[in-house]
Design a protein around this motif. Sequence first.
Motif, PDB file in Angstrom:
ATOM      1  N   ILE A   1       0.388  -0.894  -0.191  1.00  0.00           N
ATOM      2  CA  ILE A   1       0.136   0.247   0.065  1.00  0.00           C
ATOM      3  C   ILE A   1       0.864   0.964  -0.395  1.00  0.00           C
ATOM      4  O   ILE A   1       0.637   2.658   0.269  1.00  0.00           O
ATOM      5  CB  ILE A   1      -0.838  -0.030   1.135  1.00  0.00           C
ATOM      6  N   ASP A   2       2.890   1.121  -0.105  1.00  0.00           N
ATOM      7  CA  ASP A   2       3.426   2.538  -0.313  1.00  0.00           C
ATOM      8  C   ASP A   2       2.532   2.525  -1.376  1.00  0.00           C
ATOM      9  O   ASP A   2       2.184   2.517  -2.731  1.00  0.00           O
ATOM     10  CB  ASP A   2       4.324   1.871  -0.648  1.00  0.00           C
ATOM     11  N   LEU A   3       3.179   4.476  -1.109  1.00  0.00           N
ATOM     12  CA  LEU A   3       2.505   5.517  -2.744  1.00  0.00           C
ATOM     13  C   LEU A   3       3.556   4.733  -3.529  1.00  0.00           C
ATOM     14  O   LEU A   3       4.627   4.796  -3.388  1.00  0.00           O
ATOM     15  CB  LEU A   3       2.793   6.787  -1.722  1.00  0.00           C
ATOM     16  N   PRO A   4       3.189   4.300  -4.795  1.00  0.00           N
ATOM     17  CA  PRO A   4       3.689   4.395  -6.320  1.00  0.00           C
ATOM     18  C   PRO A   4       5.269   5.310  -6.276  1.00  0.00           C
ATOM     19  O   PRO A   4       4.511   6.651  -5.668  1.00  0.00           O
ATOM     20  CB  PRO A   4       3.567   4.290  -7.028  1.00  0.00           C
ATOM     21  N   ASP A   5       6.422   5.502  -7.072  1.00  0.00           N
ATOM     22  CA  ASP A   5       7.187   6.459  -7.372  1.00  0.00           C
ATOM     23  C   ASP A   5       6.365   7.098  -8.355  1.00  0.00           C
ATOM     24  O   ASP A   5       6.774   8.463  -7.589  1.00  0.00           O
ATOM     25  CB  ASP A   5       8.634   5.788  -8.161  1.00  0.00           C
ATOM     26  N   ASP A   6       5.835   7.347  -9.440  1.00  0.00           N
ATOM     27  CA  ASP A   6       4.985   8.380  -9.784  1.00  0.00           C
ATOM     28  C   ASP A   6       4.144   9.273  -9.403  1.00  0.00           C
ATOM     29  O   ASP A   6       4.336  10.215  -9.900  1.00  0.00           O
ATOM     30  CB  ASP A   6       4.566   7.482 -11.664  1.00  0.00           C
ATOM     31  N   VAL A   7       3.583   9.149  -8.167  1.00  0.00           N
ATOM     32  CA  VAL A   7       2.358   8.930  -7.722  1.00  0.00           C
ATOM     33  C   VAL A   7       3.523  10.605  -6.545  1.00  0.00           C
ATOM     34  O   VAL A   7       3.264  11.449  -6.820  1.00  0.00           O
ATOM     35  CB  VAL A   7       1.767   8.404  -7.138  1.00  0.00           C
ATOM     36  N   LYS A   8       4.422   9.797  -6.035  1.00  0.00           N
ATOM     37  CA  LYS A   8       5.785  10.532  -5.347  1.00  0.00           C
ATOM     38  C   LYS A   8       5.962  12.103  -5.938  1.00  0.00           C
ATOM     39  O   LYS A   8       6.171  12.500  -5.710  1.00  0.00           O
ATOM     40  CB  LYS A   8       7.120   9.398  -4.691  1.00  0.00           C
TER      41      LYS A   8
ATOM     42  N   ASN B   1       4.195  19.373  -7.620  1.00  0.00           N
ATOM     43  CA  ASN B   1       3.474  19.817  -7.508  1.00  0.00           C
ATOM     44  C   ASN B   1       2.543  20.277  -6.067  1.00  0.00           C
ATOM     45  O   ASN B   1       2.279  20.941  -5.253  1.00  0.00           O
ATOM     46  CB  ASN B   1       1.875  19.166  -8.065  1.00  0.00           C
ATOM     47  N   PRO B   2       3.856  21.428  -5.610  1.00  0.00           N
ATOM     48  CA  PRO B   2       4.016  21.418  -4.485  1.00  0.00           C
ATOM     49  C   PRO B   2       3.078  23.095  -4.279  1.00  0.00           C
ATOM     50  O   PRO B   2       2.895  23.257  -2.994  1.00  0.00           O
ATOM     51  CB  PRO B   2       5.563  22.817  -4.089  1.00  0.00           C
ATOM     52  N   LYS B   3       2.509  23.629  -5.233  1.00  0.00           N
ATOM     53  CA  LYS B   3       1.507  24.364  -4.668  1.00  0.00           C
ATOM     54  C   LYS B   3       0.117  24.169  -4.867  1.00  0.00           C
ATOM     55  O   LYS B   3      -1.161  24.358  -3.936  1.00  0.00           O
ATOM     56  CB  LYS B   3       1.249  25.478  -5.549  1.00  0.00           C
ATOM     57  N   LEU B   4      -0.104  22.510  -4.338  1.00  0.00           N
ATOM     58  CA  LEU B   4      -1.850  22.163  -4.610  1.00  0.00           C
ATOM     59  C   LEU B   4      -1.734  21.997  -4.042  1.00  0.00           C
ATOM     60  O   LEU B   4      -0.900  20.924  -2.474  1.00  0.00           O
ATOM     61  CB  LEU B   4      -1.730  20.945  -5.582  1.00  0.00           C
TER      62      LEU B   4
ATOM     63  N   PHE C   1       2.446  16.347   3.539  1.00  0.00           N
ATOM     64  CA  PHE C   1       3.217  17.151   4.917  1.00  0.00           C
ATOM     65  C   PHE C   1       4.677  17.327   4.654  1.00  0.00           C
ATOM     66  O   PHE C   1       5.283  18.134   5.157  1.00  0.00           O
ATOM     67  CB  PHE C   1       2.437  16.322   5.661  1.00  0.00           C
ATOM     68  N   LYS C   2       5.092  16.385   4.037  1.00  0.00           N
ATOM     69  CA  LYS C   2       6.848  15.545   4.798  1.00  0.00           C
ATOM     70  C   LYS C   2       7.198  17.190   3.508  1.00  0.00           C
ATOM     71  O   LYS C   2       8.201  17.154   4.240  1.00  0.00           O
ATOM     72  CB  LYS C   2       7.028  14.601   4.490  1.00  0.00           C
ATOM     73  N   GLN C   3       6.425  17.264   2.833  1.00  0.00           N
ATOM     74  CA  GLN C   3       7.651  17.640   1.656  1.00  0.00           C
ATOM     75  C   GLN C   3       6.710  19.044   1.693  1.00  0.00           C
ATOM     76  O   GLN C   3       8.469  20.050   2.014  1.00  0.00           O
ATOM     77  CB  GLN C   3       6.569  17.542   0.258  1.00  0.00           C
ATOM     78  N   GLN C   4       5.809  19.601   2.748  1.00  0.00           N
ATOM     79  CA  GLN C   4       5.525  20.855   2.884  1.00  0.00           C
ATOM     80  C   GLN C   4       6.299  21.375   4.087  1.00  0.00           C
ATOM     81  O   GLN C   4       6.915  22.683   4.532  1.00  0.00           O
ATOM     82  CB  GLN C   4       3.992  20.957   3.117  1.00  0.00           C
ATOM     83  N   GLN C   5       6.837  20.651   5.399  1.00  0.00           N
ATOM     84  CA  GLN C   5       7.407  20.187   6.569  1.00  0.00           C
ATOM     85  C   GLN C   5       9.135  21.332   6.369  1.00  0.00           C
ATOM     86  O   GLN C   5       9.568  22.198   7.003  1.00  0.00           O
ATOM     87  CB  GLN C   5       7.294  19.848   7.273  1.00  0.00           C
ATOM     88  N   THR C   6       9.758  20.165   4.904  1.00  0.00           N
ATOM     89  CA  THR C   6      10.496  20.899   4.480  1.00  0.00           C
ATOM     90  C   THR C   6      11.138  21.748   4.352  1.00  0.00           C
ATOM     91  O   THR C   6      12.285  22.754   3.977  1.00  0.00           O
ATOM     92  CB  THR C   6      11.393  19.732   3.683  1.00  0.00           C
ATOM     93  N   ASN C   7      10.287  21.947   3.130  1.00  0.00           N
ATOM     94  CA  ASN C   7       9.998  23.989   2.462  1.00  0.00           C
ATOM     95  C   ASN C   7      10.589  24.951   4.049  1.00  0.00           C
ATOM     96  O   ASN C   7      10.621  25.820   3.903  1.00  0.00           O
ATOM     97  CB  ASN C   7       9.238  24.340   1.900  1.00  0.00           C
TER      98      ASN C   7
END
Length: 299
Positions: free
Chosen positions: A37-44, A50-53, A81-87
């Motif tokens: 159930i991990d996120l596929p690489d293409d979804v990641k 798309n950081p603004k979405l 959330f992890k991506q926004q947190q790093t920003n």
Amino acid sequence: MDMFECGGWVTIWASSDESDCFIRIQHLDCHQKYVCIDLPDDVKKFITDNPKLRAPQLWKEILKTNPRPRFAQKSVYYQWFKQQQTNYRRSDDEFESAKILLKEFATGPAHKLAEIPMPESGGFRALGFVFPSVLRKWDGVIHEVALDSTFQTNKAGFECFALLGEVGSSGVPLGFILLKSNQPELHEKEKYIRAAIRFITVVWKIRVKQALSDKEITEINALLGELPDDIKYQLCFWHSIRAVKTRLSILGRHPAHYDAAEAFNEFNWIDRKFLLINQLDGELRTEVYNIFILRAYSG
């Protein structure tokens, strides 16, 4: 995963001296195979590109290419959330990270925030800021301010105080204070709130004519200490009604002695003849005196 009758048994046998142990597992029907159930690489990659979405927008777009995904929406949210947190994370310590981030937003051509100078103290960790764009736009319009607070709204344990201004019968945020105490001294919290009020009235020259706050003695003292004596001051209506109901719900409590002269000295509109019925002489307890009246003198 679906549940079904598999006829499964687990048998555990141990010897009396615990030297031997036997375990037998039995299944009449095989369980369903576990799926990833991990996120596929293409979804990641799509989330990264798309950081603004926002998370709901991302999920809506992902469903177009993955109409029946094996991964959950929560996984997409966590990745976002992890991506926004790093920003925005500048330090492993969240308070230090917030201070660094505030300084970044308070400098440069954008100047989106202005930091409120806070008192130096070992009993508090404090952070305060205002919105210069709001204060510049409405400085001649805002004459009514409100001070509101929240508690236990974040896992770090910070109290949040909000300064609001009235514009067109609506409240606009002027600034915020974040406070966390560590064995503070008496009345120390009040110093931080007063610093914020002083900042918007002295530095930004907001001319306050009316103030509103919760029924909280620290907020009340801070407003009374920093604002002019001639302003109209009032408490939150909900808190006032709640305080009255709480007081009236307590039975068997004898009221304090009422001093008519002292009351009149503080509020000259109170009728000098008004007195609590229990303090009246027994012969004066007539039907007229049984009616509690506070008469306001006009002029």
